[in-house]
Design an enzyme around this catalytic site. Structure first.
Site, PDB file in Angstrom:
ATOM      1  N   HIS A 142      41.950  45.957  32.578  1.00 28.11           N
ATOM      2  CA  HIS A 142      42.662  45.497  31.477  1.00 28.11           C
ATOM      3  C   HIS A 142      43.900  46.470  32.278  1.00 28.11           C
ATOM      4  O   HIS A 142      44.609  48.032  32.206  1.00 28.11           O
ATOM      5  CB  HIS A 142      43.218  46.507  30.088  1.00 28.11           C
ATOM      6  CG  HIS A 142      44.657  45.949  29.907  1.00 28.11           C
ATOM      7  ND1 HIS A 142      44.207  44.841  28.846  1.00 28.11           N
ATOM      8  CD2 HIS A 142      45.754  46.508  29.198  1.00 28.11           C
ATOM      9  CE1 HIS A 142      45.516  44.415  28.259  1.00 28.11           C
ATOM     10  NE2 HIS A 142      46.793  45.584  28.433  1.00 28.11           N
ATOM     11  N   CYS A 143      44.470  45.660  32.794  1.00 30.81           N
ATOM     12  CA  CYS A 143      45.704  46.505  33.657  1.00 30.81           C
ATOM     13  C   CYS A 143      47.362  45.981  32.895  1.00 30.81           C
ATOM     14  O   CYS A 143      47.931  44.992  32.947  1.00 30.81           O
ATOM     15  CB  CYS A 143      46.156  45.328  35.005  1.00 30.81           C
ATOM     16  SG  CYS A 143      47.445  45.993  36.137  1.00 30.81           S
ATOM     17  N   PRO A 144      48.192  47.129  32.624  1.00 33.70           N
ATOM     18  CA  PRO A 144      49.189  47.213  31.933  1.00 33.70           C
ATOM     19  C   PRO A 144      50.763  46.566  33.061  1.00 33.70           C
ATOM     20  O   PRO A 144      51.232  45.731  32.863  1.00 33.70           O
ATOM     21  CB  PRO A 144      49.571  48.791  31.298  1.00 33.70           C
ATOM     22  CG  PRO A 144      48.732  48.998  32.145  1.00 33.70           C
ATOM     23  CD  PRO A 144      47.388  48.514  32.820  1.00 33.70           C
TER      24      PRO A 144
ATOM     25  N   GLY B 299      50.375  42.633  32.773  1.00 34.11           N
ATOM     26  CA  GLY B 299      50.327  42.831  31.257  1.00 34.11           C
ATOM     27  C   GLY B 299      49.692  41.568  30.699  1.00 34.11           C
ATOM     28  O   GLY B 299      49.325  40.604  29.718  1.00 34.11           O
ATOM     29  N   ASN B 300      48.022  41.599  31.541  1.00 38.29           N
ATOM     30  CA  ASN B 300      46.389  41.334  30.680  1.00 38.29           C
ATOM     31  C   ASN B 300      45.522  41.830  31.050  1.00 38.29           C
ATOM     32  O   ASN B 300      45.713  42.686  32.344  1.00 38.29           O
ATOM     33  CB  ASN B 300      46.594  39.393  31.574  1.00 38.29           C
ATOM     34  CG  ASN B 300      45.917  38.893  30.349  1.00 38.29           C
ATOM     35  OD1 ASN B 300      45.672  38.739  29.698  1.00 38.29           O
ATOM     36  ND2 ASN B 300      46.096  37.419  31.125  1.00 38.29           N
TER      37      ASN B 300
END
Lengths: 479, 143
Positions: free
Chosen positions: A196-198, A201-202
Site C-alpha cells: 500500500h503506497c501512501p 494514495g492507493n
C-alpha cells in the site's frame, strides 16, 4: 372535500397523489415515481475506499500524502520550467525544456493512473458463496472434540512444484488466490498485492503495478534531469557573475536542488529495487517475507517466475491488463443480496468514518438488508459526487502525516528502529500474518495523525483480525 | 426426464440451491476453474457435458491472459499513447470477456436451461466461482 375556513382564506381542493409501491422485484429503473434511488455499486462498496467522478476514480481513504507528492512534483517542475529553463534554452538548447516537459507529462500521467485505478480489488463473497465455503471447511475439518482448537483455515495447492498455502480471509469470506493479500488500510483483498503506497494514495496490485513502476522510473529520470540541469544552470551563471550572485539571481534553484537531492536517493533506490522485483517476478510482500528466498530451504524457488528476466519484465509491463472485477459504475440490482459489509474491528467507528460534509451518507440502510449482526458497521461510501470535482480531501489529514502507521488497530512492527520520517518514500506493506504484540510506534508520535481509539486493542476485533492482521513494515527505500 | 423449461420460465421458478465451482490454482494465478464434477449436479446433467463447458471456459480465459506477440504489442502501444488508446478501443481481455459472456448465454439457452440449471458468468462473481443455480423441478416435486 370542503375547504377549511381559516381566517377567511379558503384552502384549495388538494389532489392526492399516490405513488405505486413496487411489490415485485422488477427493475425499479423504469418506474419514475419510485421512492428508492438506484445506487451505483461504488456507493455500496464495502471496502474503505474513496470514489470520485461517480465511481470512475478510486483511491484509498487517506490521501494526504498523495497531495504532498503532487505538490512536490508540480512545484519543483514548475520552478524548473519557470526559472531555469529560459536560461538553459537560450544558452544551451531548447531541447532541454522539451525533454523535461515530456518527462513531466509522463510522470504525472503515470502517477494519476496509478493513484486512480483499481489495483485489482477482489469483490467480497456473496452470502451464498460464503455459506458454501463454510460448509466445505467444516466438512474437511470434521467434528471438533472438547478443547480442540479448530485449525486455521488454509488450503494447500501445488503450483509449478511449490506448495503454496491459500489463506481464508475472514473479512472478504474467500480463500485468497495465490499472491493476493488483504490490505487493512483499504480493507480489501487485492490481487498480486505489492504494497500500500501512501505516496500514491492507493494500493499497488496487479492492475496498477506497471503504472507505479513507470511512475517511479520516470520520476527518477525527471529528478536526475532537473538536478543535473539546475546544477548546470548555476555553474554557467557562476562562471559569468560569481557563485553568490548566481544564487541570488535564481533562488528557486536552491530549493530545487535540495528537493531533488533527497528525492534522488529514495526514488532511484526504489526504482532499482522494483526493477529487481519485477525481473524476478516477486512482489514487495513476498520479498519482505522471504517467501521464495533460498534461505528458507534448498528447494525453494519462485513458482511464478517465467525463468528469464526479460519475460518477467515484459509480462509485468506489457502483459494483458485485466479489467476491474468490482464494476464500480454498475447499478445495484435490487434483488441481488449484497456481500456482507463487515469490516475488521470497526464497531465503534461509524461516526469517524462518515464524512460530515459529504452529500451521500449511509446508502445501504434503505436499499437492501446488508447489515448482518449488530456490530457490523457500514462503511458509508462517500464521494464528492456530481461532476468530476477537484480532489479536495474529505477528511482533514495533515500533509506530513504518514497514514499507514495507525489505522485500523494494525500492529506495526517497524523493521528499522531508526525511522527516518524524513525519508521521502516509505512502503507500507500489509502481509497477512498473526498479530505480534503491539510494537512501539516511534514515528507515530511525530505525526499528528488521528488514531481511531476504538480500533486499537479491541479484544473482540483481535480475533477477527487473527488472519488479517497487518504488520506494516517501514522499509527504507535505499535497499 | 423432466419437462423442459425455457430461460424465461426459469426466472420465475423457485431456486432450489446453488453450486459453486471454485478456482483451480494449480497452474498459478491464471483464471482457471476446477473441472471436478459437483455431486449435486449428478442427477441433472451429463458429466461429460459439464466438464466440456468448464474446459471451454478455461480455454477462453487462458486466451485472454495469454502472453504473446499480440498482447505485448497492445501493451507497448498503450504505453506509448499514455494509455489513452483504451478510451477508443477495448483491451484484448475485455474482448474475450464478451466472448465468454456470449458463450455462457448460449450454453444456458441450449443446454442448461432445459435441464433446470443456470450458469452465472464468473465475472459477476469477481472471477472467483462459476455459480450454477439449480432450479426446483415443480413437475416432479422435491428432489
Amino acid at each position: 372535500m370542503t375547504g377549511n375556513m381559516h381566517l377567511g382564506v379558503e384552502e384549495p381542493i388538494r389532489e392526492c397523489q399516490y405513488n405505486q409501491i413496487c411489490t415485485h422485484n422488477s427493475s425499479s429503473m423504469d418506474t419514475p415515481h419510485t421512492k428508492k434511488k438506484i445506487k451505483r455499486k461504488w456507493q455500496v462498496f464495502p471496502g474503505r475506499n474513496k470514489f470520485y467522478c461517480n465511481g470512475r476514480i478510486m483511491m484509498a481513504k487517506q490521501t494526504g500524502v498523495f497531495y504532498l507528492t503532487m505538490v512536490l512534483i508540480l512545484v519543483t517542475s514548475g520552478l524548473f520550467f519557470a526559472f531555469d529553463c529560459p536560461f538553459l534554452a537560450s544558452n544551451l538548447t531548447p531541447a532541454i525544456p522539451a525533454i523535461g516537459g515530456v518527462l513531466f507529462v509522463f510522470v504525472m500521467g503515470m502517477l494519476l493512473r496509478a493513484s486512480f485505478s483499481d489495483p485489482g480489488v477482489l469483490p467480497r463473497a456473496t452470502p451464498e458463496e460464503a455459506a458454501d465455503i463454510e460448509r466445505q471447511i467444516d466438512a474437511t475439518n470434521g467434528p471438533s472434540g472438547p478443547g480442540y482448537r479448530p485449525p486455521p483455515r488454509t488450503r494447500e495447492v501445488l503450483i509449478n512444484g511449490q506448495t503454496v498455502k491459500l489463506k481464508y480471509c475472514f473479512t472478504c469470506k474467500i480463500f485468497r488466490p495465490p499472491r493476493a493479500s488483504h490490505c487493512s488500510l483499504c480493507d480489501n483483498c487485492v490481487e498480486r498485492f505489492d504494497h500500500h503506497c501512501p505516496w500514491v494514495g492507493n494500493c499497488v496490485g496487479r492492475r496498477n503495478y506497471r503504472f507505479f513502476y513507470l511512475f517511479i522510473l520516470s520520476l527518477s529520470f525527471l529528478t536526475i534531469f532537473i538536478f543535473s540541469f539546475v546544477i548546470t544552470h548555476v555553474i554557467l551563471r557562476s562562471n559569468r557573475t560569481g557563485f553568490l550572485s548566481a544564487l541570488k539571481d535564481s533562488p528557486a534553484s536552491v530549493l530545487e536542488v535540495v528537493v531533488c537531492f533527497f528525492s534522488i536517493w529514495s526514488i532511484v533506490g526504489l526504482s532499482g529495487f522494483h526493477t529487481y522485483l519485477m525481473s524476478s517476478n516477486q512482489t514487495t510482500n513476498e520479498d519482505i517475507k522471504g517467501s521464495w528466498s533460498s534461505k528458507r530451504g534448498k528447494g525453494n524457488y519462485n513458482p511464478y517466475s517465467y525463468g528469464n528476466f526479460i519475460t518477467n519484465c515484459c509480462a509485468a509491463l506489457c502483459g494483458p491488463l485485466p479489467p476491474s472485477l468490482i464494476d464500480r459504475r454498475g447499478f445495484v440490482q435490487p434483488d441481488t443480496p449484497q456481500p456482507v459489509a463487515q469490516t475488521n474491528g470497526t464497531g465503534a467507528c461509524p461516526s469517524n468514518q462518515v464524512q460530515s460534509h459529504m452529500a451521500a451518507t449511509n446508502p445501504l440502510l434503505h436499499s437492501q438488508p446488508v447489515i448482518l449482526g449488530g456490530g457490523a458497521a457500514l462503511q458509508a461510501k462517500t464521494s464528492l459526487g456530481g461532476p468530476c470535482s477537484t480532489l479536495g480531501p474529505s477528511q482533514p489529514s495533515l500533509p506530513s502525516s504518514i497514514p499507514g502507521l495507525s489505522c485500523g488497530g494494525e500492529l506495526m512492527a517497524l523493521r528499522d528502529s531508526e525511522i527516518h520520517c524524513h525519508h521521502h518514500h516509505q512502503h507500507f506493506i500489509s502481509p497477512e500474518e498473526t498479530p505480534s504484540p503491539p510494537a512501539a510506534l516511534p514515528c507515530a508520535t511525530h505525526l499528528g495523525h488521528h488514531v481511531h481509539p476504538a480500533q486499537l486493542f479491541d479484544p473482540a476485533s483481535q480475533d477477527s483480525l487473527h488472519e488479517d492482521s497487518v504488520r506494516g513494515l517501514v522499509k527504507l527505500s535505499s535497499v | 426426464m423432466a419437462e423442459t423449461h425455457s430461460l424465461q420460465d426459469l426466472r420465475q421458478a423457485a431456486v432450489a440451491s446453488k453450486v459453486f465451482v471454485q478456482r483451480d490454482y494449480s497452474s498459478g494465478t491464471i483464471c482457471k476453474f476446477q473441472t471436478k464434477f459437483p455431486a449435486e449436479l449428478e442427477s441433472r446433467i451429463d458429466k461429460q457435458q459439464f466438464e466440456e463447458t468448464v474446459q471451454t471456459l478455461n480455454n477462453l480465459y487462458a486466451e485472454a491472459e495469454k502472453l504473446g506477440g499480440r498482447s505485448y504489442l497492445e501493451g507497448c502501444l498503450a504505453c506509448l499513447t499514455a494509455y489513452t488508446i483504451f478510451l477508443c478501443m477495448e483491451t484484448h481481455y475485455e474482448k474475450v470477456l464478451k466472448k465468454i459472456a456470449k458463450y455462457i448465454q448460449e450454453q444456458n439457452e441450449k443446454i442448461y436451461a432445459p435441464l433446470g440449471l443456470l450458469l452465472t458468468d464468473p465475472i459477476e462473481r469477481g472471477l472467483r466461482v462459476v455459480e450454477i443455480i439449480i432450479f426446483e423441478d415443480r413437475s416432479i416435486g422435491s428432489r
